[in-house]
Design an enzyme around this catalytic site. Structure first.
Site, PDB file in Angstrom:
ATOM      1  N   ILE A 131     -13.619  33.003  -9.258  1.00  0.00           N
ATOM      2  CA  ILE A 131     -14.357  32.476 -10.409  1.00  0.00           C
ATOM      3  C   ILE A 131     -14.819  31.062 -10.074  1.00  0.00           C
ATOM      4  CG2 ILE A 131     -14.128  31.659 -12.789  1.00  0.00           C
ATOM      5  CD1 ILE A 131     -14.372  34.698 -12.589  1.00  0.00           C
ATOM      6  N   LYS A 132     -16.133  30.848 -10.148  1.00  0.00           N
ATOM      7  CA  LYS A 132     -16.689  29.525  -9.840  1.00  0.00           C
ATOM      8  C   LYS A 132     -16.767  28.677 -11.101  1.00  0.00           C
ATOM      9  CE  LYS A 132     -20.059  28.792  -6.787  1.00  0.00           C
ATOM     10  NZ  LYS A 132     -21.382  28.929  -6.144  1.00  0.00           N
ATOM     11  N   LEU A 133     -16.276  27.463 -10.962  1.00  0.00           N
ATOM     12  CA  LEU A 133     -16.304  26.486 -12.049  1.00  0.00           C
ATOM     13  C   LEU A 133     -16.780  25.152 -11.492  1.00  0.00           C
ATOM     14  CD1 LEU A 133     -12.746  27.416 -13.226  1.00  0.00           C
ATOM     15  CD2 LEU A 133     -14.694  27.537 -14.787  1.00  0.00           C
TER      16      LEU A 133
END
Length: 317
Positions: A131-133
């Protein structure tokens, strides 16, 4: 004689920075990264039209609210593209949380879990997803919580040493320090317009982060990102991972020669400092004008492209 892409793979895990399935088939990367801009670009590819139609049909079944349908369809489209890419790579796909949530830990966690649920429902386990944040204080806190729940994260839009330190201290799985965008800033804001790879400020930044992580025994993976030329890539050979756009993968695959290792660490492990608190993080991050400007700029750009994607979906609903 071997080509430079093949030689680089012996030193570094090569990741494709694209949502283009044709590029995946051609360059056979280990992993792939996407972002709102790449999803928007991929959505223009005719072969992807069925993925958009499927996402819209699915969204209509989830809610009667048009506004909610747009949000659901954009989430589902990002996952649909990820699912297609996962058929072609042995490793992980990075899918990004809406950049407009970059300063809201709670909603970032909820959106991440939503994306994970969509992947899980399609038969994909968590160990194939990142998951990219955005590497804001709130994004890092969201990642810290997700990591504790078995959801690995890729912290992106990373420009400062403070961001890198806070990510490692939060136990984040992977960071994506941006090389090319750092170079862009220095070209625009200094008299120097040309930089040799070894003096490239983006290369220097990633090198410093890599060495710090290894010296202090952090497990967080360093994946250099956002490259402007192949010289930057070759100067970071040996970095844990490098995510590279198709044009530069092509250039490396057509260049002959062995690639020399530039990054590595075999020294002793030093004691880690006390983790940065929020006030210290903001103070240190804001001492770096480049990082402050590029983080805000990156979030704005991803948010604009997310808006364009939603407008495209809205027009098709």
């Amino acid at each position: 004689m071997t080509d430079k892409l093949t030689s680089l793979r012996k030193l570094t895990t090569v990741v494709a920075d694209t949502g283009d399935i044709a590029a995946m088939k051609l360059y056979q990367p280990q992993d792939a990264t996407t972002n709102p801009s790449l999803i928007l670009n991929a959505a223009q590819i005719p072969e992807y039209r069925k993925l958009i139609d499927e996402a819209i049909a699915w969204a209509r079944e989830q809610s009667d609210s048009r506004e909610q349908q747009i949000v659901d369809a954009s989430d589902k489209l990002a996952v649909n593209i990820g699912l297609e890419i996962l058929k072609l790579i042995p490793g992980r796909i990075s899918t990004e949380v809406d950049a407009r949530l970059s300063y809201d830990s709670e909603r970032s966690v909820a959106k991440a879990k939503r994306l994970i649920k969509l992947y899980n429902e399609a038969g994909i386990s968590n160990d194939r997803i990142l998951i990219k944040l955005a590497s804001t204080w709130q994004g890092i806190r969201a990642a810290e919580q997700l990591e504790k729940e078995g959801i690995n994260c890729n912290l992106t839009l990373l420009f400062s040493f403070a961001q890198a330190r806070a990510c490692a201290e939060a136990g984040v799985y992977l960071i994506s320090p941006f090389v090319g965008r750092i170079l862009d800033w220095y070209k625009a804001n200094s008299d120097q317009k040309e930089f040799a790879p070894h003096e490239d400020p983006g290369v220097i930044s990633v090198t410093e982060i890599y060495q710090y992580y290894k010296q202090h025994g952090y497990d967080t993976v360093v994946m250099g990102a956002s490259f402007r030329n192949s010289g930057e890539i070759l100067e970071l050979a040996g970095c844990d991972r490098l995510t590279i756009a198709p044009a530069l993968l092509k250039e490396l695959s057509e260049a002959q020669g062995e690639v020399e290792r530039k990054l590595g660490y075999a020294g002793e492990i030093k004691a880690r400092p006390e983790p940065l608190n929020e006030a210290q993080f903001y103070w240190e991050h804001h001492q770096d004008a480049m990082a402050t400007e590029k983080l805000a700029d990156g979030i704005r750009k991803f948010a604009i492209d997310q808006g364009k994607l939603e407008k495209m979906i809205s027009d098709l609903l």
